[in-house]
Scaffold this motif. Structure first.
Motif, PDB file in Angstrom:
ATOM      1  N   VAL A   1     -20.819 -30.520  27.164  1.00 43.58           N
ATOM      2  CA  VAL A   1     -20.844 -29.791  26.174  1.00 43.58           C
ATOM      3  C   VAL A   1     -20.917 -28.299  26.777  1.00 43.58           C
ATOM      4  CG1 VAL A   1     -22.300 -28.707  24.323  1.00 43.58           C
ATOM      5  CG2 VAL A   1     -21.944 -31.167  24.372  1.00 43.58           C
ATOM      6  N   ILE A   2     -20.034 -27.261  26.361  1.00 41.31           N
ATOM      7  CA  ILE A   2     -20.264 -26.065  26.924  1.00 41.31           C
ATOM      8  C   ILE A   2     -20.887 -25.103  25.866  1.00 41.31           C
ATOM      9  CG2 ILE A   2     -18.647 -23.908  27.678  1.00 41.31           C
ATOM     10  CD1 ILE A   2     -18.091 -26.685  29.207  1.00 41.31           C
TER      11      ILE A   2
ATOM     12  N   THR B   1     -12.883 -22.780  29.802  1.00 39.24           N
ATOM     13  CA  THR B   1     -12.520 -24.271  29.408  1.00 39.24           C
ATOM     14  C   THR B   1     -11.017 -24.253  29.518  1.00 39.24           C
ATOM     15  OG1 THR B   1     -14.314 -24.578  28.079  1.00 39.24           O
ATOM     16  CG2 THR B   1     -12.663 -25.864  27.687  1.00 39.24           C
ATOM     17  N   ASN B   2     -10.331 -23.202  29.018  1.00 41.35           N
ATOM     18  CA  ASN B   2      -8.855 -22.884  28.838  1.00 41.35           C
ATOM     19  C   ASN B   2      -8.457 -22.737  30.402  1.00 41.35           C
ATOM     20  OD1 ASN B   2      -7.431 -22.951  26.577  1.00 41.35           O
ATOM     21  ND2 ASN B   2      -8.379 -21.025  26.156  1.00 41.35           N
ATOM     22  N   LYS B   3      -8.936 -22.066  31.157  1.00 45.70           N
ATOM     23  CA  LYS B   3      -8.750 -21.944  32.632  1.00 45.70           C
ATOM     24  C   LYS B   3      -8.684 -23.279  33.193  1.00 45.70           C
ATOM     25  CE  LYS B   3      -7.485 -20.011  36.215  1.00 45.70           C
ATOM     26  NZ  LYS B   3      -6.062 -19.343  36.512  1.00 45.70           N
ATOM     27  N   PHE B   4      -9.691 -24.092  33.162  1.00 45.90           N
ATOM     28  CA  PHE B   4      -9.635 -25.392  33.773  1.00 45.90           C
ATOM     29  C   PHE B   4      -8.910 -26.366  33.204  1.00 45.90           C
ATOM     30  CE2 PHE B   4     -11.957 -29.591  33.587  1.00 45.90           C
ATOM     31  CZ  PHE B   4     -12.011 -29.824  34.899  1.00 45.90           C
TER      32      PHE B   4
ATOM     33  N   ILE C   1     -14.480 -32.449  26.550  1.00 42.04           N
ATOM     34  CA  ILE C   1     -15.024 -31.065  26.642  1.00 42.04           C
ATOM     35  C   ILE C   1     -15.252 -30.614  25.447  1.00 42.04           C
ATOM     36  CG2 ILE C   1     -15.060 -28.749  27.861  1.00 42.04           C
ATOM     37  CD1 ILE C   1     -13.338 -30.019  29.946  1.00 42.04           C
ATOM     38  N   TRP C   2     -16.446 -30.384  25.077  1.00 41.13           N
ATOM     39  CA  TRP C   2     -16.782 -29.647  23.742  1.00 41.13           C
ATOM     40  C   TRP C   2     -17.193 -28.360  23.708  1.00 41.13           C
ATOM     41  CZ3 TRP C   2     -18.316 -33.074  19.194  1.00 41.13           C
ATOM     42  CH2 TRP C   2     -17.966 -34.477  19.506  1.00 41.13           C
ATOM     43  N   ASP C   3     -16.379 -27.296  23.406  1.00 42.00           N
ATOM     44  CA  ASP C   3     -16.221 -25.844  23.536  1.00 42.00           C
ATOM     45  C   ASP C   3     -16.817 -25.369  22.217  1.00 42.00           C
ATOM     46  OD1 ASP C   3     -16.169 -23.210  23.779  1.00 42.00           O
ATOM     47  OD2 ASP C   3     -13.814 -23.024  23.470  1.00 42.00           O
ATOM     48  N   PHE C   4     -18.434 -25.149  22.359  1.00 39.88           N
ATOM     49  CA  PHE C   4     -18.942 -25.031  20.968  1.00 39.88           C
ATOM     50  C   PHE C   4     -18.896 -23.436  20.760  1.00 39.88           C
ATOM     51  CE2 PHE C   4     -23.006 -23.810  18.952  1.00 39.88           C
ATOM     52  CZ  PHE C   4     -22.884 -24.549  18.098  1.00 39.88           C
TER      53      PHE C   4
ATOM     54  N   VAL D   1     -23.952 -21.936  39.299  1.00 47.54           N
ATOM     55  CA  VAL D   1     -22.750 -21.530  39.681  1.00 47.54           C
ATOM     56  C   VAL D   1     -22.194 -20.239  39.314  1.00 47.54           C
ATOM     57  CG1 VAL D   1     -20.270 -22.113  40.052  1.00 47.54           C
ATOM     58  CG2 VAL D   1     -22.088 -23.973  40.117  1.00 47.54           C
ATOM     59  N   GLU D   2     -21.487 -19.281  39.798  1.00 54.86           N
ATOM     60  CA  GLU D   2     -20.851 -18.282  39.442  1.00 54.86           C
ATOM     61  C   GLU D   2     -19.356 -18.183  39.541  1.00 54.86           C
ATOM     62  OE1 GLU D   2     -22.641 -14.922  41.854  1.00 54.86           O
ATOM     63  OE2 GLU D   2     -24.293 -14.918  40.351  1.00 54.86           O
ATOM     64  N   VAL D   3     -18.642 -17.817  38.066  1.00 57.56           N
ATOM     65  CA  VAL D   3     -17.552 -17.935  38.139  1.00 57.56           C
ATOM     66  C   VAL D   3     -16.801 -16.795  37.407  1.00 57.56           C
ATOM     67  CG1 VAL D   3     -17.840 -20.506  37.549  1.00 57.56           C
ATOM     68  CG2 VAL D   3     -17.577 -18.808  35.750  1.00 57.56           C
ATOM     69  N   SER D   4     -15.411 -16.860  37.835  1.00 58.16           N
ATOM     70  CA  SER D   4     -14.615 -15.937  37.012  1.00 58.16           C
ATOM     71  C   SER D   4     -13.504 -16.543  36.544  1.00 58.16           C
ATOM     72  CB  SER D   4     -14.031 -14.741  37.816  1.00 58.16           C
ATOM     73  OG  SER D   4     -12.999 -13.933  37.271  1.00 58.16           O
ATOM     74  N   ALA D   5     -12.996 -16.756  35.329  1.00 63.98           N
ATOM     75  CA  ALA D   5     -11.878 -17.370  34.677  1.00 63.98           C
ATOM     76  C   ALA D   5     -10.942 -16.500  34.902  1.00 63.98           C
ATOM     77  CB  ALA D   5     -12.023 -17.861  33.287  1.00 63.98           C
TER      78      ALA D   5
END
Ligand code: G3D
Ligand code: MG
Length: 176
Positions: free
Chosen positions: A10-11, A23-26, A60-63, A147-151
């Motif tokens: 779950v996101i 989520t899209n990027k992944f 993956i549940w993008d909430f 974790v630090e991210v940039s889509a």
């Protein structure tokens, strides 16, 4: 593709922190610039090969983080194997809200793996939360990691999902 396990992931996180973008990027490898407000929940599937373990099918549940959909969240968290909680490194409030989300996220499983994820690290000039502050929160709230991210700039996207998937695997193995 045959897979060893299916994990529900779950996101969660406030609206606008970048849940749909990450989520899209992944899933697609593309950073979309026209993500619309997520209505309710969106559902994705990705098969992820994990070295030494096997293929994991991630559900993956993008909430939708918008307040008016918040009432749906407890239902979606049911049966989850892991949670990514996203906040924007450009907005301290989105991290402060973690404490409001936690009781809901841990409602069914008080020890479910939760990864804390700081988003939009490409926006360096707008940064308002330091790595140190976020790590402190992650530790004190019992998160599995930070974790630090940039889509947008494709930083740590797959790594974040991989890391959490391994944690979910170990967590499930310990409970069997
Ligand atoms: P949400 O699903 O959590 O509500 P979205 O968030 O994925 O819809 O993203 C909200 C806004 O943040 C979008 O901008 C999106 O382009 C932007 N965003 C998401 N991830 C990043 C990132 O890594 N870097 C930068 N710079 N921006 C990001 P708009 O302008 O469409 O509102
Ligand atoms: Mg969204």
């Amino acid at each position: 593709m045959s897979y060893e396990k299916v994990f529900k992931l779950v996101i969660a996180g406030d609206g606008g922190v970048g849940k749909t973008s990450l989520t899209n990027k992944f899933i697609t490898g593309i950073f979309k610039t026209d993500t619309r407000i997520t209505i309710g929940v969106e559902f994705f599937i990705k098969d992820l090969p994990i070295e030494g373990l096997g293929i994991v099918r991630l559900q993956i549940w993008d909430f939708g983080g918008e307040e008016r959909f918040r009432f749906l969240l407890p239902t979606y968290v049911k049966g989850a194997n892991g949670i990514m909680f996203l906040f924007s490194t450009t907005n301290m409030l989105t991290l402060s809200h973690f404490d409001d989300w936690l009781p809901i996220l841990r409602n069914y499983d008080p020890t479910i793996p939760i990864m804390l994820v700081g988003t939009k690290i490409d926006l360096k000039a707008q940064r308002r939360v330091t790595k140190h502050e976020a790590i402190d929160i992650a530790r004190s709230r019992g998160c599995s990691s930070y974790v630090e991210v940039s889509a947008k700039e494709s930083i740590n996207v797959e790594e974040a999902f991989r890391t959490l998937t391994k944690v979910m695997w170990n967590y499930q193995a310990r409970r069997e």
